[in-house]
Design a protein around this motif. Structure first.
Motif, PDB file in Angstrom:
ATOM      1  N   HIS A 156       1.231  -1.151  -0.083  1.00  0.00           N
ATOM      2  CA  HIS A 156       0.565   0.293   0.400  1.00  0.00           C
ATOM      3  C   HIS A 156       0.690   1.049  -0.206  1.00  0.00           C
ATOM      4  CE1 HIS A 156      -4.166  -1.247   0.043  1.00  0.00           C
ATOM      5  NE2 HIS A 156      -3.973  -1.622   0.952  1.00  0.00           N
TER       6      HIS A 156
ATOM      7  N   SER B 275      -7.180   1.592   6.155  1.00  0.00           N
ATOM      8  CA  SER B 275      -7.927   0.208   5.756  1.00  0.00           C
ATOM      9  C   SER B 275      -9.007  -0.336   6.050  1.00  0.00           C
ATOM     10  CB  SER B 275      -7.005  -0.678   5.093  1.00  0.00           C
ATOM     11  OG  SER B 275      -6.384  -1.688   5.795  1.00  0.00           O
ATOM     12  N   GLY B 276      -9.837  -1.737   6.034  1.00  0.00           N
ATOM     13  CA  GLY B 276     -10.583  -1.910   6.189  1.00  0.00           C
ATOM     14  C   GLY B 276     -10.185  -2.910   8.015  1.00  0.00           C
ATOM     15  N   GLY B 277      -8.519  -3.210   7.657  1.00  0.00           N
ATOM     16  CA  GLY B 277      -8.204  -3.351   9.037  1.00  0.00           C
ATOM     17  C   GLY B 277      -6.973  -2.622  10.182  1.00  0.00           C
TER      18      GLY B 277
ATOM     19  N   GLY C  83     -11.628   1.814   8.670  1.00  0.00           N
ATOM     20  CA  GLY C  83     -12.367   0.859   7.584  1.00  0.00           C
ATOM     21  C   GLY C  83     -13.503   0.441   7.936  1.00  0.00           C
TER      22      GLY C  83
ATOM     23  N   ASP D 290     -17.831   0.446   7.515  1.00  0.00           N
ATOM     24  CA  ASP D 290     -18.352  -0.742   7.500  1.00  0.00           C
ATOM     25  C   ASP D 290     -19.248  -0.701   8.293  1.00  0.00           C
ATOM     26  OD1 ASP D 290     -16.949  -1.010   5.131  1.00  0.00           O
ATOM     27  OD2 ASP D 290     -15.559  -2.189   5.642  1.00  0.00           O
TER      28      ASP D 290
ATOM     29  N   GLY E 152     -18.111   1.319   2.711  1.00  0.00           N
ATOM     30  CA  GLY E 152     -17.490   2.548   3.273  1.00  0.00           C
ATOM     31  C   GLY E 152     -17.452   3.711   1.822  1.00  0.00           C
ATOM     32  N   PRO E 153     -17.750   3.014   0.554  1.00  0.00           N
ATOM     33  CA  PRO E 153     -18.540   3.946  -0.284  1.00  0.00           C
ATOM     34  C   PRO E 153     -20.147   4.196  -0.603  1.00  0.00           C
ATOM     35  CG  PRO E 153     -17.008   1.329  -0.782  1.00  0.00           C
ATOM     36  CD  PRO E 153     -16.801   1.940   0.353  1.00  0.00           C
TER      37      PRO E 153
ATOM     38  N   GLY F  58      -7.962   0.996   1.705  1.00  0.00           N
ATOM     39  CA  GLY F  58      -9.197   1.046   0.653  1.00  0.00           C
ATOM     40  C   GLY F  58      -9.545   2.565   0.977  1.00  0.00           C
ATOM     41  N   VAL F  59      -9.325   2.833   2.389  1.00  0.00           N
ATOM     42  CA  VAL F  59     -10.120   4.432   2.440  1.00  0.00           C
ATOM     43  C   VAL F  59      -9.673   5.474   1.703  1.00  0.00           C
ATOM     44  CG1 VAL F  59     -11.113   5.263   4.600  1.00  0.00           C
ATOM     45  CG2 VAL F  59     -10.593   3.221   4.753  1.00  0.00           C
TER      46      VAL F  59
ATOM     47  N   ASN G 252     -11.776   7.582  -0.420  1.00  0.00           N
ATOM     48  CA  ASN G 252     -13.163   7.780  -0.187  1.00  0.00           C
ATOM     49  C   ASN G 252     -12.638  10.129  -0.663  1.00  0.00           C
ATOM     50  OD1 ASN G 252     -13.079  10.361   2.114  1.00  0.00           O
ATOM     51  ND2 ASN G 252     -15.070   8.819   2.667  1.00  0.00           N
TER      52      ASN G 252
ATOM     53  N   ASP H 128      -7.352  -3.048  -2.292  1.00  0.00           N
ATOM     54  CA  ASP H 128      -6.203  -3.783  -2.468  1.00  0.00           C
ATOM     55  C   ASP H 128      -5.490  -4.669  -3.986  1.00  0.00           C
ATOM     56  OD1 ASP H 128      -5.854  -4.418   0.142  1.00  0.00           O
ATOM     57  OD2 ASP H 128      -7.122  -5.738   0.106  1.00  0.00           O
TER      58      ASP H 128
END
Ligand code: KG4
Ligand code: ZN
Length: 399
Positions: free
Chosen positions: A159, A195-197, A222, A226, A239-240, A332-333, A336, A366
């Motif tokens: 990332h 990110s999500g984690g 993230g 969620d 998120g989106p 991933g975030v 935004n 990812d």
């Protein structure tokens, strides 16, 4: 150097083939092949990623994804291969815990000429361990069969490096693919990984050496997106969706009186906390018997503003403390829109001499290209793995 990279840490099965050259001052990456299959639709009904299902899907999809990536790279040449019995049983042993993979694997490789690949890079962590193992075992089997060295990659390093990369538009004549480059990155680099984690601030003082200077004490950002999405009855990944609702409030210039906390905004560390913010949304929803579509949008708007405020404040603190010359945002975030806009504005106002890198939208979530970028720098350093273990909690600081 030609890298084949494999990413299976979460709910994306991805393989890329990247031709890379250069060094830490200036490297170029031409994407020869890039195949990705997202499992989002499959996990949607569980409202999140279901590890056993992710593992099964990766096992089912890796061979077709490999085939697609090789084909795009024009490296798929049919040729009957004789696999010696000893090799066959060693590979069968590697793949014995990945039901469904072994049969497809042999069917494919028995008819495929070994491609010209110099190294295989595979995500070793962090992520869902059962999912990581499928990719690792697949990489091991290919490495053994094709006599190609393996490189273990930390997903978060992917990332960071992909956020540093920019797209070259002057397509070179040698390959038809797209070309990325990482050029003159000024150290120290500060990375905000969201990110999500993960939610962490990572400092790279020396190239590929990391120090974690701040992280979430509870939920990742993230994950908070969620969970709030789920409370608002929005589909996964949230998120989106939350972002879409929040944007309507901004584009219509609506005002409202919803307020949410900004946890740890003023404390003296670079750490984060998002659990309290999420819980505040929960209590707010519990207190309302009926909620209108507009109210949902207002909550999404205030939630996103609170997240962006906290992320900015902590990053600003870290920039000041570390004198970083480059800021990258990855994970991933970082897709935004509001967060991207906030950082672009604040950076030009408050830190005009610090370079800001946010990855192209296609590289935020990812993918395997980011694993190939990291794979190149690691392989250059002959950071070749003898054995690779999946590590769900692999930290950047442990390298
Ligand atoms: O990096 P990533 O693809 O996977 C992990 O390694 O976790 O990040 C996925 C996370 C999810 O929580 C998803 O909701 C969030 O990134 N996300 C967003 C946006 N796009 C993806 N969050 C806020 N706004 C977005 N536009
Ligand atoms: Zn990720």
């Amino acid at each position: 150097m030609r890298i084949l990279s494999i990413e299976t840490s979460c709910d994306e099965t991805a393989i890329a083939i990247v031709e890379a050259e250069g060094d830490e001052q200036h490297a170029e990456f031409t994407v020869l092949g890039n195949a990705l299959l997202s499992q989002i639709d499959i996990h949607k009904e569980y409202g999140g990623v279901f590890p056993a299902l992710a593992k099964r899907e990766h096992a089912k999809n890796l061979v077709p994804i490999l085939e697609a990536a090789l084909e795009e790279a024009e490296l798929l040449h049919e040729d009957m291969q004789v696999i010696p019995e000893e090799m066959r049983s060693a590979i069968a042993k590697i793949l014995e815990r990945e039901p469904g993979l072994e049969e497809q694997f042999f069917a494919f490789v028995s008819e495929c000429e070994p491609p010209a690949i110099d190294a295989i890079a595979v995500t070793a962590g962090p992520g869902l361990e059962p999912a990581l193992w499928v990719g690792i075992n697949f990489a091991k089997a290919l490495g053994l069969l094709w006599d190609t060295p393996l490189v273990a990659i930390n997903h978060m390093e992917g990332h960071i490096l992909s956020a540093l990369a920019s797209e070259r538009s002057d397509l070179n004549a040698r390959f038809q693919g797209r070309t990325l480059e990482i050029k003159d990155a000024q150290l120290p680099v500060l990375a905000l990984l969201i990110s999500g984690g993960h939610t962490e601030l990572v400092l790279m003082q020396e190239w590929l050496q990391y120090e974690i200077i701040g992280q979430t004490r509870d939920d990742a950002v993230g994950e908070a997106f969620d969970k709030v999405a789920r409370m608002l009855n929005l589909p996964y990944p949230g998120g989106p969706e939350v972002s879409r609702l929040a944007e309507t409030v901004r584009t219509e210039g609506r005002t409202h009186d919803i307020t949410l906390p900004r946890p740890m905004l003023h404390d003296a560390t670079c750490d984060f906390s998002f659990a309290g913010l999420k819980t505040a949304v929960l209590y707010m929803l519990k207190a309302k018997t009926d909620i209108t579509a507009k109210e949902k949008e207002h909550i999404a708007h205030e939630f996103e503003n609170a997240v962006a405020d906290v992320l900015w404040k902590k990053t600003s603190r870290a920039l000041t403390e570390t004198n970083a010359r480059t800021l990258v945002i990855g994970g991933g975030v970082s897709a935004n829109t509001h967060i991207r806009r906030t950082f672009a504005e604040k950076m030009s106002q408050e830190y005009p001499s610090v370079a800001l890198h946010i990855p192209a939208a296609s590289l935020t979530t990812d993918n395997a290209i980011m694993i190939a970028l990291a794979g190149f720098y690691r392989a250059r350093r002959e950071d070749v793995a003898k054995d690779i273990l999946a590590s769900g909690n692999l930290s950047l600081a442990s390298k």
